[in-house]
Scaffold this motif. Structure first.
Motif, PDB file in Angstrom:
ATOM      1  N   LEU A   1       2.862  -0.547  -4.723  1.00  0.00           N
ATOM      2  CA  LEU A   1       3.354  -0.229  -3.378  1.00  0.00           C
ATOM      3  C   LEU A   1       2.192   0.261  -2.509  1.00  0.00           C
ATOM      4  CD1 LEU A   1       6.136  -0.274  -1.994  1.00  0.00           C
ATOM      5  CD2 LEU A   1       6.244   2.192  -2.335  1.00  0.00           C
TER       6      LEU A   1
ATOM      7  N   LYS B   1       9.853   9.105  -2.422  1.00  0.00           N
ATOM      8  CA  LYS B   1       9.954   8.005  -1.464  1.00  0.00           C
ATOM      9  C   LYS B   1      11.063   7.023  -1.873  1.00  0.00           C
ATOM     10  CE  LYS B   1       6.673   5.033   0.794  1.00  0.00           C
ATOM     11  NZ  LYS B   1       5.250   4.777   0.896  1.00  0.00           N
ATOM     12  N   MET B   2      11.162   6.816  -3.163  1.00  0.00           N
ATOM     13  CA  MET B   2      12.138   5.839  -3.650  1.00  0.00           C
ATOM     14  C   MET B   2      13.586   6.311  -3.500  1.00  0.00           C
ATOM     15  SD  MET B   2      10.766   3.032  -4.366  1.00  0.00           S
ATOM     16  CE  MET B   2       9.545   3.287  -3.091  1.00  0.00           C
TER      17      MET B   2
ATOM     18  N   GLU C   1      10.026  -3.466  -1.628  1.00  0.00           N
ATOM     19  CA  GLU C   1      10.439  -2.097  -1.300  1.00  0.00           C
ATOM     20  C   GLU C   1      10.035  -1.076  -2.352  1.00  0.00           C
ATOM     21  OE1 GLU C   1      14.380  -3.132   1.376  1.00  0.00           O
ATOM     22  OE2 GLU C   1      14.618  -2.561  -0.701  1.00  0.00           O
ATOM     23  N   THR C   2      10.013  -1.511  -3.612  1.00  0.00           N
ATOM     24  CA  THR C   2       9.682  -0.555  -4.678  1.00  0.00           C
ATOM     25  C   THR C   2       8.295  -0.791  -5.263  1.00  0.00           C
ATOM     26  OG1 THR C   2      10.594  -1.950  -6.425  1.00  0.00           O
ATOM     27  CG2 THR C   2      12.110  -0.405  -5.370  1.00  0.00           C
TER      28      THR C   2
ATOM     29  N   THR D   1      14.746   4.722  -0.383  1.00  0.00           N
ATOM     30  CA  THR D   1      14.740   3.270  -0.607  1.00  0.00           C
ATOM     31  C   THR D   1      15.965   2.851  -1.433  1.00  0.00           C
ATOM     32  OG1 THR D   1      12.341   3.267  -0.569  1.00  0.00           O
ATOM     33  CG2 THR D   1      13.382   1.344  -1.566  1.00  0.00           C
ATOM     34  N   LEU D   2      16.212   3.577  -2.510  1.00  0.00           N
ATOM     35  CA  LEU D   2      17.331   3.203  -3.387  1.00  0.00           C
ATOM     36  C   LEU D   2      18.679   3.445  -2.708  1.00  0.00           C
ATOM     37  CD1 LEU D   2      16.542   4.114  -7.102  1.00  0.00           C
ATOM     38  CD2 LEU D   2      15.836   2.150  -5.757  1.00  0.00           C
TER      39      LEU D   2
END
Lengths: 759, 315
Positions: A748, B296-297, A624-625, B300-301
């Motif tokens: 990514l 983007k993260m 995901e990261t 996600t986080l």
């Protein structure tokens, strides 16, 4: 392992360890000389500007200021490692070429005063257009950084062996990829520092350096002083990694200030100055084209590699060549073409680096894996198939003598269950392998060899004198260990005098991986010559033949009757009585083709021998990261013979971090000419907590010419660890990297857009 | 880099600190652990006439429970707070954020008060005077432009405390004592949203305590960074949940943390929250990693943190 050895090959405590762990060891910044002044440097705020005028008068009026200098106080001489690279004045008078370049300096009674004085130096500049990207810099019409280099091409290394185009046409599979890597920072623990003391016509200097003799020679040229008047002294060094091989602007600055002030001057760079204004590491763009047969045999390689060299030549011809050589010394390339361009830009000066060339080396290895996969061959197999073996000759005509490449590939594979792990890769997990070979010494003219003097003192203790240099890797301890073995005298009884230009002879220094193979060899020969003298007297006194005498634990004894013995100190005293004390010299000069030249004649024997190594990295990727972690790292290194296995393992472990883990964290960041991370917070050196579980494997190939069979002690890992990590990420993602470091954003992106395979 | 000249005073009481501040007519800086202030002084980003050291104020070093509230003195070190059994037991998001702060050596030096009031950061701001002079001064240095975003009207520096976002999810309040008396405000209210001067704390005010409602929560702190051993967050997300409601806080992007309250933990709401947080985040190229990636993260986080809370309760 040779079981006859008592000291060599044993895990001994290094001679320097106690002083270093207790903080007693002195480094340049620790030095305090009477009346010593503090030096500070005024640096260029512009990436490219003409210097119109430098006015020091107001600075000199600040109370407490004892000297101020600019390039106009020097002799107008430009330094270069080669005759054709003499372009670096150290203190420029024509123009500045990067932000942070030394422009003027002061020496004052304390740091506050020196800083105050700097603010009173007036420099008039006329700013010029600047260029930072090497591709832009090579274009017609780009700002010209040095008048004599058209299109800013500083160095072009051209190698062409065999028939590359024909072989490519006939190859079963051909692939071309371009790989980039950000330049790195050396990030030595010790920021650069110099103490210069001019007195009675002699200039004494202390600084971390990789070779005091080359340093003294450069300064004698720059200062127009006879070489014997410039004395570089021994001092501990807090790391070099290739970044302290050459004379530094700070050396000239401190010297000029000391000569002017008539007092010693200490100049200590800040962490930021160390990053912006000492040496940096090349950022690289490597285009790699490879042709393979159906069975995985590499038939041709065609390379175009662009090195961003920054503002000056530095070790340019060498830096433009080394990534290619360490690769051709590892694999068989029947047809190969290499075009390496080092290009000037308005950035800090780039030098050699222990981990130099990661875009090129990791790119080669990752691309090879992808091609092999297509042919149904695994990475270990393709490396064994194309790897050089003892007795073979490289593409540019270097003969390989001892070679444990096969053993390193095999042991590293076994220990990691490589083939199985590689085959069952997943999106989140990968394993990768990197191989390389390293020259132990390379052509440095008459400085390629080393000499040693040894004298045995009246109580049987020994003094050895050698030009050898220790930059923290344990070279001093290594030669003491060698002397101890030959003379049968404990390490603690041996004093070492080294890295002092006045009392030691020439030596390649801690440069080109020559210390063990060349420096320790000279020590061994000198000690063997002294040993012969001891043995002759002992044989006479004990009434046996010389061949029957052994030396061990300070005693000369009869090998077949060990009770028949006498202390070596008695032998030594006897020699004094005879008016013929035990002193000896010894030298070693490696088998190198000295016609070889980096640009004009890039072929011939490169070094006396080569080390080989294989690294295996296991990575996990957060899908995901994109964040990569390296839970386990295995490195196998053929060092010939480990003189101190513990020290070799230490070098390998350090290399795993500095090259391997750095693959996911380290890279210089720029905003045009401004270095954005000149500090250790934003420049991410991996720390102890970032260490993977490490397995270090020493392979002993017993080099016929090395001292006790030794070669160099760990550099292969510094030049293949990033390949292992890049290959492991490629194994997991099924795609090649475009740019290092493999920060989470880049990984990514790789996962999101897999590169297609071109045929 | 050497420190500039300044007067140094170590005080024994909050009143003493405020009196000194008044004496220096505002040209003074408070210092607790010093891990944020000292580098700022060395880089000449702050040039106070005096530094007033608060470390000697013993009353700020205690952790007490009173009327359902945990009162943490501002001088409590991050390390001591991390090892407090109540924190571990009741506030897992805070425990995790404390553990993720810098390294243990610095956790032993840095205080929770100082950590909350740390200045915002930017890769073009936290640099030496020489570097900044060469680059040109930005808004935050008193200049007329932003060096990261062309034609920007505001400062985009990042607030990088690991612990403030976690504390905000725990509905923490802070107690401030100053020239005009004492006040207690919600932690999220002390942020101005202006990177140039990121706090609404009045000149001379001392942060004396952090107050957290003493009820058991489930929680998680997620931090993205390049180097695990020691790094500021590139973006971070804290979540604390109690009674089926959650508070989510995003930090590391821009000058103020952003709070989102989730009243019902269904999949749609969680996704909407992640989308909202993503849309609100305005990262710029002022860290070592690209802005687009950091944006983007955010979602996600957020999703990851909530998922972890629901799955493992943050333990």
């Amino acid at each position: 392992m040779n079981t006859d050895l008592n000291i060599v090959g044993k895990r001994v405590v290094r001679s320097d360890s106690l002083a270093k762990v207790t903080g007693e060891a002195r480094y340049t910044a620790d030095l305090r000389l009477p009346n010593m002044l503090v030096g500070k440097v005024l640096r260029s705020p512009y990436p490219h500007a003409r210097i119109v005028r430098i006015d020091l008068t107001r600075a000199l009026k600040v109370p407490g200021v004892k000297a101020a200098v600019s390039g106009f106080d020097a002799y107008g001489i430009k330094w270069g490692v080669f005759r054709y690279t003499q372009d670096h004045a150290m203190l420029p008078t024509d123009k500045v070429r990067y932000i942070g370049e030394d422009v003027a300096a002061v020496a004052a009674i304390d740091e506050e005063t020196a800083l105050e004085a700097l603010s009173h130096i007036k420099v008039d500049y006329e700013t010029l257009p600047a260029v930072f990207d090497p591709i832009e810099s090579m274009k017609d019409g780009a700002p010209q950084i040095h008048d004599e280099h058209k299109n800013n091409i500083n160095i072009h290394v051209h190698i062409d062996v065999g028939e590359v185009d024909k072989a490519m046409r006939e190859a079963f599979i051909v692939r071309e990829d371009t790989f980039k890597a950000a330049g790195e920072a050396y990030a030595m623990m010790e920021p650069y520092a110099v103490v210069a003391s001019y007195k009675n016509g002699f200039l004494d200097l202390w600084m971390p350096n990789a070779g005091p003799h080359v340093r003294a020679k450069a300064l004698s040229n720059l200062l127009k002083m006879p070489l014997n008047k410039v004395r570089v002294r021994h001092i501990n060094s807090g790391g070099a990694f290739g970044g302290r091989s050459e004379v530094a602007p700070a050396d000239l600055v401190a010297s000029l200030l000391s000569i002017k002030a008539g007092r010693p001057v200490k100049l200590v760079l800040s962490r930021e100055e160390n990053a912006t204004s000492s040496r940096q590491i090349h950022d690289i763009i490597a285009t790699i084209k490879t042709g393979m047969k159906k069975d995985g045999t590499i038939v041709a390689k065609d390379y175009k590699v662009i090195y961003n060299g920054g503002a000056y030549s530095s070790t340019g011809p060498i830096a433009t060549s080394i990534p290619f050589y360490v690769y051709e010394e590892c694999y068989r390339f029947p047809n190969v073409r290499y075009n390496g361009y080092r290009v000037f830009t308005n950035k800090g000066i780039r030098g050699m680096y222990g981990c130099h060339g990661r875009a090129f080396l990791a790119g080669n290895e990752a691309q090879m894996d992808l091609m092999a996969r297509e042919l149904g061959i695994d990475p270990a197999e393709i490396r064994l198939k194309n790897g050089l073996t003892p007795g073979e000759v490289t593409a540019t005509k270097s003969k390989i003598t001892s070679c444990g490449l096969k053993e390193t590939i095999e042991t590293a594979s076994e220990r990691t269950d490589f083939k199985k792990q590689w085959a069952k890769r997943s999106r989140n997990k990968g394993i990768g392998m990197g191989c390389v070979a390293i020259m132990c010494g390379f052509p440095m003219g008459f400085r390629s060899g080393s000499s040693c003097y040894v004298k045995i003192n009246d109580d049987g203790q020994v003094t050895i004198v050698t030009g050898l240099v220790d930059n923290g890797q344990g070279n001093e301890s290594m030669v003491i260990q060698v002397a101890s073995e030959v003379l049968g005298i404990p390490m603690g009884d041996i004093n070492l005098v080294c890295a002092d230009t006045e009392v030691t002879n020439l030596d390649p220094g801690s440069y080109s991986q020559a210390a063990a193979f060349v420096g320790a060899n000279a020590v061994k020969v000198a000690c063997e010559n002294a040993r012969k003298r001891i043995v002759a007297i002992a044989a006479e006194k004990l009434g046996v033949a010389e061949t029957d005498i052994g030396l061990k634990d300070r005693m000369a004894y009869v090998v077949k009757e060990p009770d028949k013995k006498m202390p070596i100190s008695w032998v030594v005293r006897e020699a004094f009585f005879r008016g013929d004390p035990i002193v000896a010299t010894g030298s070693f000069f490696p088998n190198i083709d000295f016609e070889r030249e980096w640009v004009s004649r890039p072929w011939g024997q490169m070094a006396g021998t080569f080390s080989f190594g294989t690294s295996v990295a296991e990575v996990t990727i957060d899908p995901e990261t994109g964040k990569v972690t390296i839970p386990r790292f295995t490195a196998a290194h053929d060092c010939g013979c480990p003189i101190n296995p513990m020290a070799v393992e230490g070098q390998m472990e350090g290399s795993i971090l500095q090259a391997g883990v750095a693959t996911i964290t380290e890279g210089n960041l720029w905003d045009k000419g401004h270095l954005l991370n000149p500090d250790l917070l934003e420049y991410k050196v991996p720390l102890a907590c970032d260490m993977p579980e490490m397995d270090t494997i020493i392979v002993s190939s017993r080099d016929p010419a090395g001292p006790f069979g030794a070669k160099e002690g760990g550099l292969t890992v510094r030049m293949n660890a990033y390949s292992a990590v890049a290959c492991a990420v490629a194994n997991a993602t099924g795609a090649l990297f475009e740019e290092l470091p493999l920060t989470p954003d880049r990984v990514l992106k790789i996962m999101e857009t897999k590169k297609g395979v071109k045929k | 880099m050497i420190l500039p000249q300044f007067e140094y005073h170590k005080v024994q009481s909050v009143a003493g600190a405020i009196a000194l501040y008044r004496k220096y007519k505002g040209k003074a800086r408070y210092c607790a652990g010093g891990t944020d202030l000292i580098p700022l002084l060395k880089q000449r980003l702050s040039a106070p006439a005096a530094v007033i050291d608060l470390k000697g104020i013993d009353e700020l070093k205690t952790i007490t429970r009173r009327k359902g509230v945990l009162i943490i003195g501002a001088n409590v070190t991050l390390f001591d707070l991390k090892n407090d059994p109540i924190v571990r037991e009741h506030f897992p998001a805070l425990f995790q954020s404390l553990d993720a702060t810098s390294c243990e050596t610095l956790q032993m030096r840095g205080t929770i008060g100082g950590n909350i009031l740390q200045d915002t950061r930017c890769i073009q701001y936290n640099k030496s005077l020489e570097w900044r002079t060469s680059r040109g001064f930005c808004f935050k240095m008193g200049g007329k432009a932003c060096n990261v975003v062309l034609n920007a009207q505001a400062c985009f520096s990042n607030y990088c405390s690991d612990n403030a976002p976690a504390l905000i999810t725990l509905s923490a309040k802070v107690r401030l004592k100053g020239l005009k008396g004492e006040r207690t405000v919600d932690l999220e209210k002390i942020f101005s949203g202006n990177g140039k001067a990121p706090f609404t704390v009045e000149p001379g005010e001392v942060l004396t305590a952090i107050l957290i409602p003493l009820k058991k929560t489930e929680g998680v702190y997620e931090k993205l960074r390049v180097r695990d051993s020691m790094d500021y967050p590139l973006v971070d997300a804290a979540v604390s949940m109690a009674g089926g409601k959650a508070r989510v806080c995003i930090g590391g992007i821009g000058p103020a943390p952003r709070l989102y309250v989730i009243k019902n933990m269904d999949e749609n709401t969680i996704r909407d929250t992640a989308d909202k947080a993503y849309a609100d985040a305005k990262p710029v190229a002022n860290t070592t990693i690209s802005a687009a990636y950091r944006k983007k993260m955010v979602s996600t986080l957020v999703k990851r943190a909530i998922k972890r809370v629901l799955k493992e309760g943050g333990r």
